[in-house]
Structure formats: structure tokens, C-alpha cells
Design a protein around this motif. Structure first.
Motif, PDB file in Angstrom:
ATOM      1  N   MET A 113       0.837  -1.207   0.000  1.00  0.00           N
ATOM      2  CA  MET A 113       0.000   0.000   0.000  1.00  0.00           C
ATOM      3  C   MET A 113       0.867   1.251   0.000  1.00  0.00           C
ATOM      4  O   MET A 113       0.541   2.249  -0.649  1.00  0.00           O
ATOM      5  N   SER A 114       1.994   1.200   0.717  1.00  0.00           N
ATOM      6  CA  SER A 114       2.868   2.381   0.787  1.00  0.00           C
ATOM      7  C   SER A 114       3.352   2.770  -0.609  1.00  0.00           C
ATOM      8  O   SER A 114       3.452   3.959  -0.937  1.00  0.00           O
ATOM      9  N   GLU A 115       3.629   1.765  -1.456  1.00  0.00           N
ATOM     10  CA  GLU A 115       4.083   2.030  -2.818  1.00  0.00           C
ATOM     11  C   GLU A 115       2.945   2.634  -3.649  1.00  0.00           C
ATOM     12  O   GLU A 115       3.128   3.621  -4.357  1.00  0.00           O
ATOM     13  N   MET A 116       1.764   2.047  -3.522  1.00  0.00           N
ATOM     14  CA  MET A 116       0.612   2.531  -4.280  1.00  0.00           C
ATOM     15  C   MET A 116       0.281   3.975  -3.921  1.00  0.00           C
ATOM     16  O   MET A 116      -0.031   4.794  -4.779  1.00  0.00           O
ATOM     17  N   ALA A 117       0.372   4.288  -2.608  1.00  0.00           N
ATOM     18  CA  ALA A 117       0.013   5.636  -2.144  1.00  0.00           C
ATOM     19  C   ALA A 117       0.895   6.694  -2.794  1.00  0.00           C
ATOM     20  O   ALA A 117       0.479   7.837  -2.965  1.00  0.00           O
ATOM     21  N   LEU A 118       2.122   6.303  -3.184  1.00  0.00           N
ATOM     22  CA  LEU A 118       3.047   7.266  -3.773  1.00  0.00           C
ATOM     23  C   LEU A 118       2.901   7.403  -5.284  1.00  0.00           C
ATOM     24  O   LEU A 118       3.473   8.313  -5.876  1.00  0.00           O
ATOM     25  N   THR A 119       2.156   6.486  -5.921  1.00  0.00           N
ATOM     26  CA  THR A 119       2.084   6.549  -7.383  1.00  0.00           C
ATOM     27  C   THR A 119       0.671   6.608  -7.940  1.00  0.00           C
ATOM     28  O   THR A 119       0.441   7.291  -8.933  1.00  0.00           O
ATOM     29  N   ALA A 120      -0.260   5.875  -7.335  1.00  0.00           N
ATOM     30  CA  ALA A 120      -1.550   5.664  -7.994  1.00  0.00           C
ATOM     31  C   ALA A 120      -2.565   6.765  -7.685  1.00  0.00           C
ATOM     32  O   ALA A 120      -2.626   7.274  -6.564  1.00  0.00           O
ATOM     33  N   ASP A 121      -3.361   7.121  -8.692  1.00  0.00           N
ATOM     34  CA  ASP A 121      -4.482   8.054  -8.532  1.00  0.00           C
ATOM     35  C   ASP A 121      -5.750   7.284  -8.210  1.00  0.00           C
ATOM     36  O   ASP A 121      -6.677   7.815  -7.611  1.00  0.00           O
ATOM     37  N   HIS A 122      -5.787   6.037  -8.673  1.00  0.00           N
ATOM     38  CA  HIS A 122      -6.974   5.202  -8.519  1.00  0.00           C
ATOM     39  C   HIS A 122      -6.506   3.818  -8.088  1.00  0.00           C
ATOM     40  O   HIS A 122      -5.417   3.400  -8.458  1.00  0.00           O
ATOM     41  N   LEU A 123      -7.338   3.150  -7.318  1.00  0.00           N
ATOM     42  CA  LEU A 123      -6.906   1.879  -6.743  1.00  0.00           C
ATOM     43  C   LEU A 123      -7.936   0.783  -6.966  1.00  0.00           C
ATOM     44  O   LEU A 123      -9.130   0.967  -6.728  1.00  0.00           O
ATOM     45  N   ILE A 124      -7.434  -0.349  -7.445  1.00  0.00           N
ATOM     46  CA  ILE A 124      -8.250  -1.559  -7.538  1.00  0.00           C
ATOM     47  C   ILE A 124      -7.602  -2.576  -6.600  1.00  0.00           C
ATOM     48  O   ILE A 124      -6.400  -2.829  -6.702  1.00  0.00           O
ATOM     49  N   VAL A 125      -8.402  -3.099  -5.672  1.00  0.00           N
ATOM     50  CA  VAL A 125      -7.848  -3.995  -4.654  1.00  0.00           C
ATOM     51  C   VAL A 125      -8.410  -5.394  -4.869  1.00  0.00           C
ATOM     52  O   VAL A 125      -9.617  -5.573  -5.061  1.00  0.00           O
ATOM     53  N   ILE A 126      -7.513  -6.379  -4.840  1.00  0.00           N
ATOM     54  CA  ILE A 126      -7.902  -7.773  -5.040  1.00  0.00           C
ATOM     55  C   ILE A 126      -7.355  -8.605  -3.878  1.00  0.00           C
ATOM     56  O   ILE A 126      -6.273  -8.336  -3.365  1.00  0.00           O
ATOM     57  N   GLY A 127      -8.142  -9.576  -3.438  1.00  0.00           N
ATOM     58  CA  GLY A 127      -7.706 -10.481  -2.372  1.00  0.00           C
ATOM     59  C   GLY A 127      -8.342 -11.840  -2.601  1.00  0.00           C
ATOM     60  O   GLY A 127      -9.534 -11.916  -2.894  1.00  0.00           O
TER      61      GLY A 127
END
Ligand code: ADP
Ligand code: ADP
Length: 218
Positions: A187-201
Motif C-alpha cells: 500500500m505504501s508504494e501505491m500511495a506514492l504513485t496511484a491516482d486510482h486503486l483496484i484492490v484484489i484479495g
């Protein structure tokens, strides 16, 4: 724009990807977040027609990947830097890819400069560090000047300077109006790059939201 509809992949009894639907829009970085084993690579492989879905479909600007005229000019992917022939120079690896995809030769030198490998273009890629191999994989994704870029865990193997560089590269590609889709388990990486988030689990879609809303709610 990429449309994923009801995408499903079963390996024996295991549902690796379970009825996943989402859209990836141009002009922003869309992050694809999930822990290891969540189904990110399997989903991305199906988006790139490298793996056949058990059910569901993927459309790229309304077409199937295999129906795109010159796929690499539509969609560039960093999936596996190991796909390179280590006995060939970085330049020749990219030249082969360019020739088999009708991409003009001058792009090879351009993308090697873009990723900072211009000075080692003539060196065999088997002598490259993990970070250099990753940069070569990114160069191959950029080769066809594609409207859509798919990066599977691109910061793996990069040093801090390389990580900073690829974050800025993804943001500038999105600012040019391109579609950028990038996976990470952090998540820390995504927070620094992404404008939009798709989460899969566990193969299931858990969230499809703007980064600002995701941070506000979690
Ligand atoms: P992620 O990229 O999120 O780490 P993957 O898409 O690689 O997840 O894997 C999702 C699940 O599917 C995992 O449980 C993985 O072990 C399984 N899987 C992936 N590829 C195969 C395969 N070729 N055969 C069997 N199981 C697989
Ligand atoms: P990642 O974490 O990057 O998704 P993996 O280590 O899960 O990579 O998978 C590497 C390769 O092994 C992929 O081609 C994937 O399809 C395959 N694979 C993953 N899990 C399994 C599995 N349980 N059985 C067979 N192949 C698998």
C-alpha cells in the motif's frame, strides 16, 4: 481504456481469479493492490492474452488483444524481464522485438536512453544487475510508444534511485494521457504513485476507488 468483465481463472480446484470486473481509464495511474497470491499476475496475464480465462472477457478500446493490429503499439508490458535473451546485447534484444512488431529501429536507442541504459546498450544483458534488467524490461514496454502500459511489480529489484525514477516515469506517462496499470503488494508504494486503486484479495475484487477515498476510508 481497458474493460475487464467477469474475469475468472481456475487452476484445478483453485479459483485464482474469481469473477473480477473493472475498468482502467486513461490519463491516470491505476494501482492494482493485493497480497502475494491474490491473483494480480494471473489477471494481468489474461489482460495481455498470455493466459486464457476460464470465464469472462477483456476488451482493449473495445477489441480483443489478439485483434489489435500491432499489439505492442497499443499495450506495452513489463511482466518478466527474464524474457530477454541474456547472450544478446540490450540493443539487439530490443531490436529483435522492434523488428518482429514493425516498430521503427530508431525507437531502440530512444527507449534505452529513456531508461538510462544508453551507455551500456552494447553490453550483454546477462551481465546486468537486477535493477538494470528491470530497466531493460521497462524499455521493452515503452518500445512501441503504447497508449496503455502494464507494469507488474515494477519496483522489485530497483535501488531507491531507480524506485524514485519509475514512480516519476509512471506519473509522466499518465500525464501524457496514457493508461497506466501497475501492480504492487505494498500500500505504501501505491500511495506514492496511484491516482486510482483496484484492490484484489483471494481472487476477488475488494475495492475500486479513487486513492483519496481509499485513504479517507481506511
Ligand atoms: P499475485 O500475482 O497476486 O501474487 P498470482 O496471480 O500469481 O498472484 O497467483 C494467484 C493464485 O493462483 C496463487 O494461489 C497461485 O499460487 C495460483 N497460481 C498462479 N499461477 C498458477 C498456475 N500456473 N498453476 C496453478 N496455480 C497457479
Ligand atoms: P508472482 O508472485 O510474480 O505472481 P509467482 O511466483 O506466483 O509469481 O508465479 C511465478 C510463475 O509460476 C507464474 O508463471 C505462475 O503462473 C506460476 N505459478 C504460481 N503458482 C503456481 C502453482 N501453485 N502451480 C503452478 N504454477 C504456479
Amino acid at each position: 481504456m481497458i474493460e475487464v468483465e467477469g474475469l475468472t481463472k481456475r487452476y484445478g480446484a483453485k479459483l485464482a481469479v474469481d469473477d473480477v470486473s473493472f475498468q482502467v481509464r486513461p490519463g491516470r495511474v491505476t494501482g492494482f493492490l493485493g497480497p502475494n497470491g491474490a491473483g494480480k499476475s494471473t489477471t494481468m496475464r489474461m489482460m495481455l492474452d498470455l493466459d486464457a480465462p476460464t470465464a469472462g472477457r477483456v476488451r482493449i478500446d473495445g477489441r480483443r488483444y489478439r485483434d489489435l493490429d500491432e499489439p505492442l503499439t497499443y499495450m506495452g508490458a513489463l511482466l518478466d524481464a527474464k524474457a530477454m535473451n541474456g547472450g544478446r546485447s540490450a540493443y539487439n534484444n530490443l531490436l529483435c522485438l522492434a523488428q518482429s512488431n514493425r516498430i521503427p529501429r530508431h525507437r531502440v536507442g530512444e527507449v534505452l536512453d529513456t531508461v538510462g541504459l544508453g551507455a551500456v546498450a552494447g553490453k550483454k544483458s546477462k551481465g546486468f544487475s537486477l535493477g538494470m534488467g528491470q530497466r531493460l524490461g521497462i524499455a521493452s514496454a515503452l518500445l512501441g510508444d503504447p497508449r496503455i502500459l502494464m507494469f507488474d511489480e515494477p519496483v522489485n529489484g530497483l535501488d531507491p534511485e531507480g524506485i524514485h525514477w519509475i514512480r516519476n516515469l509512471m506519473k509522466s506517462l499518465a500525464a501524457q494521457g496514457r493508461t497506466v496499470f501497475v501492480s504492487s503488494h505494498l500500500m505504501s508504494e501505491m500511495a506514492l504513485t496511484a491516482d486510482h486503486l483496484i484492490v484484489i484479495g483471494q481472487g476477488r475484487l475488494l475495492a475500486d476507488t479513487s486513492m483519496a477515498d481509499f485513504i479517507a476510508e481506511n
